[in-house]
Design an enzyme around this catalytic site. Sequence first.
Site, PDB file in Angstrom:
ATOM      1  N   HIS A 100       0.811  -1.033  -0.001  1.00 18.34           N
ATOM      2  CA  HIS A 100       0.036  -0.053  -0.109  1.00 18.34           C
ATOM      3  C   HIS A 100       0.795   1.255  -0.060  1.00 18.34           C
ATOM      4  O   HIS A 100       1.780   1.389   0.687  1.00 18.34           O
ATOM      5  CB  HIS A 100      -1.057   0.285   1.135  1.00 18.34           C
ATOM      6  CG  HIS A 100      -0.348  -0.266   2.545  1.00 18.34           C
ATOM      7  ND1 HIS A 100       0.119  -1.607   3.061  1.00 18.34           N
ATOM      8  CD2 HIS A 100      -0.072   0.657   3.635  1.00 18.34           C
ATOM      9  CE1 HIS A 100       0.427  -1.445   4.115  1.00 18.34           C
ATOM     10  NE2 HIS A 100       0.526  -0.258   4.667  1.00 18.34           N
ATOM     11  N   HIS A 102       1.053   5.236   0.813  1.00 21.54           N
ATOM     12  CA  HIS A 102       0.453   6.298   1.729  1.00 21.54           C
ATOM     13  C   HIS A 102       0.486   7.531   0.824  1.00 21.54           C
ATOM     14  O   HIS A 102       1.776   8.014   0.644  1.00 21.54           O
ATOM     15  CB  HIS A 102       1.181   6.325   3.105  1.00 21.54           C
ATOM     16  CG  HIS A 102       0.994   5.195   4.023  1.00 21.54           C
ATOM     17  ND1 HIS A 102       0.148   5.340   4.953  1.00 21.54           N
ATOM     18  CD2 HIS A 102       1.836   4.231   3.971  1.00 21.54           C
ATOM     19  CE1 HIS A 102       0.315   3.978   5.917  1.00 21.54           C
ATOM     20  NE2 HIS A 102       1.367   3.337   5.246  1.00 21.54           N
TER      21      HIS A 102
END
Length: 139
Positions: A100, A102
């Site tokens: 992921h 950010h």
Amino acid sequence: MSDDCIFCSIVDGEIPARTVTETNDVIAFLDANPLAAGHTLVIPKAHHTHLGDLPADLSAAVFEVVSDLTPRVQTAVEADAATVGINDGAAAGQEVPHVHVHIVPRFEGDGGAPIHAVAGDRPDLDDEELDAIAETIRG
Ligand code: AMP
């Protein structure tokens, strides 16, 4: 899909998320514990733990969304800048083992720090050591 992965559960719609954009292969949603208003996570829908695990086309698809979304997130929360980063591995602070990115909106005087603040003690490397590291990475 990994059975015990919270982000896979978001992809499958089993747990709710505040989705902000979605493509065939990528989804982005607000972080549930934001570091700043607008803190957004961009993930591949397929389960991969590390950045280096992503097939090249999926990596490109993720970063296409990141580059499209970053200015949109900033505009939405009237941020002055953004810090964009990946905790790639547990030692780097990765808690959810599904890649992921950010996107953290940043504001003048927000009390935060640049990405240079994430590491611990800086090594004192001479030219030879730097050359050797570069050579090793080049392979
Ligand atoms: P990392 O430490 O890089 O693995 O970051 C994981 C991030 O996922 C943290 O910022 C969490 O706040 C966020 N997070 C965990 N669970 C959820 C969830 N269900 N929905 C949205 N964000 C989440």
